[in-house]
Design a protein around this motif. Structure first.
Motif, PDB file in Angstrom:
ATOM      1  N   GLY C 260       5.434  -9.301   0.929  1.00 37.61           N
ATOM      2  CA  GLY C 260       6.374  -9.681   1.984  1.00 37.61           C
ATOM      3  C   GLY C 260       6.232  -8.740   3.171  1.00 37.61           C
ATOM      4  O   GLY C 260       5.148  -8.243   3.474  1.00 37.61           O
ATOM      5  N   SER C 261       7.371  -8.478   3.818  1.00 36.68           N
ATOM      6  CA  SER C 261       7.348  -7.633   5.011  1.00 36.68           C
ATOM      7  C   SER C 261       7.060  -6.182   4.667  1.00 36.68           C
ATOM      8  O   SER C 261       6.745  -5.382   5.537  1.00 36.68           O
ATOM      9  N   GLN C 262       7.174  -5.825   3.381  1.00 36.79           N
ATOM     10  CA  GLN C 262       6.861  -4.450   2.992  1.00 36.79           C
ATOM     11  C   GLN C 262       5.365  -4.181   2.995  1.00 36.79           C
ATOM     12  O   GLN C 262       4.930  -3.041   2.900  1.00 36.79           O
ATOM     13  N   ALA C 263       4.571  -5.261   3.045  1.00 38.20           N
ATOM     14  CA  ALA C 263       3.118  -5.092   3.013  1.00 38.20           C
ATOM     15  C   ALA C 263       2.513  -5.189   4.409  1.00 38.20           C
ATOM     16  O   ALA C 263       1.321  -5.406   4.568  1.00 38.20           O
ATOM     17  N   ASP C 264       3.357  -4.998   5.436  1.00 40.36           N
ATOM     18  CA  ASP C 264       2.879  -5.199   6.809  1.00 40.36           C
ATOM     19  C   ASP C 264       1.900  -4.130   7.288  1.00 40.36           C
ATOM     20  O   ASP C 264       1.039  -4.399   8.107  1.00 40.36           O
ATOM     21  N   ILE C 265       2.097  -2.904   6.809  1.00 39.83           N
ATOM     22  CA  ILE C 265       1.293  -1.803   7.350  1.00 39.83           C
ATOM     23  C   ILE C 265       0.231  -1.379   6.354  1.00 39.83           C
ATOM     24  O   ILE C 265       0.535  -0.782   5.315  1.00 39.83           O
ATOM     25  N   GLN C 266      -1.014  -1.680   6.649  1.00 42.72           N
ATOM     26  CA  GLN C 266      -2.111  -1.275   5.776  1.00 42.72           C
ATOM     27  C   GLN C 266      -2.577   0.133   6.149  1.00 42.72           C
ATOM     28  O   GLN C 266      -2.521   0.509   7.311  1.00 42.72           O
TER      29      GLN C 266
END
Lengths: 357, 165, 327
Positions: C260-266
């Protein structure tokens, strides 16, 4: 003529403006009133129209509340279509207006356009010119950004240094001792309502005198002067100028987006406002005269300068208009101009140049 | 007889003048009637006194002898119809001995905040490089007047400073 | 006539140039540090991509707080944007790579949690304007009564109308899954004002109910995707503690796979030669309400914090900076 239906005179008659239209149609003006050698006045008018137009539309998305004001400008500039362009055109237009009015003034000084019978044209023009900075001062605060807020602090303290009335003027302008919501509301109403109304009056007055006293005869052109109709010939020329300047400013605003700085923080002691180009000479005057002499820089010299320009038509009454035959007058004017330029350059180096070692 | 003739020949002018006087009186009365409340309405916020208050800056013992310290404050003020925190700081100097001197941080030139430079023992105004000595007296640059000395008192070992605006 | 027309064009040109010059001048006035994200055609593929040369490096000074009071640190930051994404490259000196985060160690007799925290770096942006963040930085998100001990102070905004976007890279807890924790900041509730974005992620504690030893070990059936770390998705409950020998180490806080939005920053990272190099990648506009949406026309305020093997109070903080986008 019967009272019912459209009278025989056509739509103009029906609107009861036929006389006015016929009068306007018959109006003839000198062809060089807007030409390559004389365009600064028309350009200034075009810029005023643009400023008015962009200003009204910016107001549709603006709230004069500290903090929220910044959010509304930020929203308008970055979230609305053409928001950046509209704010940009407004911004560049007033900067250009100052320059164009400077040229307008310089031209009148060189060719002695202020001489009788055009004294009142000159004076009303000067009043407009002195009036524009009030627009800038009130407008600068509206986005409630650091630059506007801290520039206002500097300006109000300069105003406040004027003996006796200074503190009072600041309080009256701000509606109290501090630059807060009352001040912002006052600046807003002044900038959007009171000042434009007054400016309209002044511009009307200027045009009234231009219409009745005429523009000065060309000094250098040997070609014969001819007249053209005000409408449509002259109006069309002006509309073309308006179109060109609109596109040009739009392009400038697109290529160099006008920045929106950080939101105002009235408690931030680190922010040092830098004076803008048009006020550098004043700022330098303020910096030169210290202590009890400060009033010289803040009020006496600028006031004397303005008063000198005002009475110029009554000193240099002509009939000599050619600059080469008015050497003494022009030397004085050039000397003052040079001093202002040097002060501006000094100010520029002080505020924008490399930091002192 | 003369009066009659004047009235007869200048009758039109006489009426005009009376009409004009009427206009002046009417307009003047209207202006005064509307103008007094309007002017009062416009001017009154400017009359509002900033007001002053004693602000507690904590224990005097926290100030080191001979050092100049930045003391920050925050209190609520009413600006017209909005209540806002007012934040800022003053400069406090302790010593020699128990003497305390509290100075405003506002430059007397154009109201920027002056910053204490301990290595040179001066206050410096970043705006136009005004310099004050440790006692707040102007040394160089545009300022002509010393930094304002703020009224203070010490109660129960705590430093209280009277702040206006 | 022609000469006159030309003369006038020169005048117009001179006016335009003057306007341009005058307009450029205020740009010099910026007192805050400004990071310019360069527009590049080719997105950077990694930490050493040649494209990073196009980005101007910003040397950001940090000042130590609490445990690090009086100490200084510095991070070199670069940024580029390309297509839909924005990329940040951070480089900072750190004498020790710290990824312990209380990992279990077996000494042959019993299990004990090792001392040691982890290295972290965080960024705070504004989603909705945080009052005076632009001028004061993260200090305005520090809330507490003046007489309360610093430990009780809360990290939060002053009201729900103010909203921050918190990017938080953790060497031991978020890096193993190659991402940075994506959170947001709002007004304080019972605890801090820190929230995590929509979706799943974070970490799970690896501990038996009596808190004496780890509960999970690596599932022998799964290959380790992050060597040295036990990921929550690769863990299995320990049935036989006899398989461990002295010196064995097991992760205490097991990273969970973000979604979800928690995986936005790689994230992509490397620790070498006494320094961390880290690249963070995110969509300019994720479309999520808990993320700042970047508009390349606009400037943004942000501030950073650095944690050197330390907990939340002990950090190095930067001043507020500006993020601008090149054109």
């Amino acid at each position: 003529m019967t009272g019912s239906g459209k009278p025989s005179g056509g739509i103009l008659e029906w609107l009861a403006i036929r006389n006015a239209v016929e009068k306007l149609g018959a109006q003839r003006v000198w062809s060089d009133a807007l030409s390559w050698t004389r365009f600064t006045g028309s350009l200034a008018l075009a810029l005023l129209v643009l400023l008015c137009l962009t200003g009204v539309f910016m107001a549709f998305n603006y709230t004069p509340v500290p903090g929220t004001a910044y959010d509304s400008v930020d929203f308008a500039q970055f979230s609305l279509p053409f928001g950046g362009l509209i704010r940009g055109v407004h911004h560049y237009a007033w900067n250009l207006l100052l320059m164009v009015m400077g040229l307008h003034l310089a031209r009148a000084l060189v060719v002695a356009g202020y001489q009788p019978p055009r004294e009142l044209t000159w004076i009303s023009g000067l009043l407009i010119m002195l009036f524009i900075p009030v627009f800038i001062i009130t407008g600068d605060l509206l986005p409630w950004d650091q630059k506007g807020f801290w520039s206002t602090q500097v300006r109000t303290s300069i105003m406040g240094s004027v003996p006796v009335a200074g503190d009072w003027m600041v309080r009256l302008l701000q509606g109290g001792p501090r630059t807060g919501i009352v001040a912002l509301t006052r600046f807003y109403v002044l900038h959007l309502l009171v000042l434009p109304g007054t400016l309209l009056l002044l511009v009307g007055l200027h045009f009234h005198f231009v219409a009745h006293r005429g523009v000065s005869e060309p000094l250098f052109s040997t070609r014969e002067r001819r007249q053209v109709s005000l409408f449509p010939t002259m109006v069309n020329r002006w509309l073309l100028l308006l179109l060109i300047i609109t596109v040009a400013l739009g392009a400038v605003a697109y290529l160099w987006p006008v920045p929106l700085g950080d939101p105002a923080d009235p408690t931030d002691s680190n922010y040092i406002p830098k004076p803008e180009w048009w006020v550098l000479f004043l700022n330098q005057l303020v910096a030169i005269f210290r202590g009890p002499l400060m009033v010289l820089g803040t009020a006496v010299i600028p006031g004397a300068l303005a008063a000198g320009l005002m009475v110029l038509p009554f000193i240099d009454r002509g009939p000599e208009r050619h600059p080469l035959r008015r050497k003494a007058m022009l030397t004085v004017i050039a000397a003052i101009g040079l001093v202002l330029l040097v002060l501006s350059i000094m100010g520029y180096l002080e505020h924008y140049g490399p930091p002192p070692a | 007889m003369d009066e009659n003739r004047e009235a007869a020949t200048g009758g039109q002018r006489y009426t005009d003048r009376r009409g004009f006087l009427k206009t002046v009186v009417l307009a003047g009365t209207t202006l005064a009637t509307a103008g007094i409340p309007l002017a009062a309405y416009f001017v009154s916020p400017a009359l509002e006194k900033g007001g002053g208050r004693w602000v507690d800056f904590g224990a005097v013992a926290d100030l080191n002898d001979g050092e100049t310290a930045m003391l920050s404050f925050e209190y609520m003020v009413k600006d017209g119809w909005q209540v806002l925190p007012q934040r800022g700081f003053v400069w406090a100097r302790r010593g020699p001995g128990e003497a305390v001197k509290v100075m405003s941080s506002t430059c007397t030139h154009l109201a920027c905040n002056v910053i204490w430079k301990p290595e040179r023992q001066v206050f410096e105004c970043p705006c136009h490089t005004g310099i004050y000595d440790a006692e707040g007296r102007p040394i160089s640059g545009p300022p002509a007047r010393p930094l304002a000395v703020l009224e203070h008192k010490i109660e129960d070992g705590k430093l209280q400073v009277y702040l206006t605006a | 006539m022609n000469r006159q027309v030309m003369g006038n064009w020169m005048l117009v040109l001179a006016l335009a140039v003057a306007l341009g010059l005058v307009m450029q001048a205020p740009a010099l006035a910026a007192a805050k540090q400004e990071l310019v994200s360069a527009k590049v055609k080719q997105a950077p593929a990694g930490l050493d991509d040649a494209v990073w040369k196009d980005a101007k490096a910003l040397e950001v000074p940090f000042e130590g707080k609490e445990k690090f009071a009086g100490m200084k640190a510095a991070v070199t930051v670069r940024s580029v944007y390309s297509g839909d994404n924005i990329y940040f490259l951070f480089h900072w000196k750190d004498a020790n790579k710290s990824v312990t985060k209380g990992a279990w160690k077996y000494d042959g007799q019993q299990w004990a949690q090792q001392k040691g925290n982890e290295d972290r770096i965080s960024l705070l942006f504004e989603i909705d304007r945080i009052n005076n963040f632009a001028s004061k930085g993260c200090t305005v998100t520090c809330h507490g009564a003046a007489d309360a001990p610093k430990k009780e102070w809360k990290f939060a905004t002053a009201s729900a109308a103010e909203k921050g976007d918190l990017w938080h890279w953790k060497a031991a807890r978020s890096d193993p899954y190659h991402y940075a924790e994506d959170g947001w900041l709002t007004v304080a509730g019972e605890k801090t004002g820190r929230k995590v974005d929509e979706g799943k992620g974070g970490d799970a504690k690896n501990m038996t109910d009596d808190k004496s030893k780890p509960k999970f070990m690596r599932d022998p059936a799964k290959t380790a995707s992050a060597p040295g770390f036990l990921l929550a998705e690769e863990a299995v409950e320990i049935t036989d503690y006899a398989v461990f020998k002295a010196g064995d180490v097991i992760t205490y806080q097991m990273p969970k796979k973000p979604s979800g939005s928690q995986a936005d920053i790689q994230a992509m990272s490397r620790y070498a030669d006494g320094a961390w190099t880290l690249m963070l990648t995110r969509k300019l506009n994720t479309g999520n309400a808990d993320d700042v949406a970047f508009n390349a026309q606009k400037k943004y305020s942000f501030a950073m914090a650095l944690f050197d093997d330390s907990g939340d109070e002990n950090s190095y903080d930067s001043e507020a900076m500006t993020l601008a986008f090149g054109r």
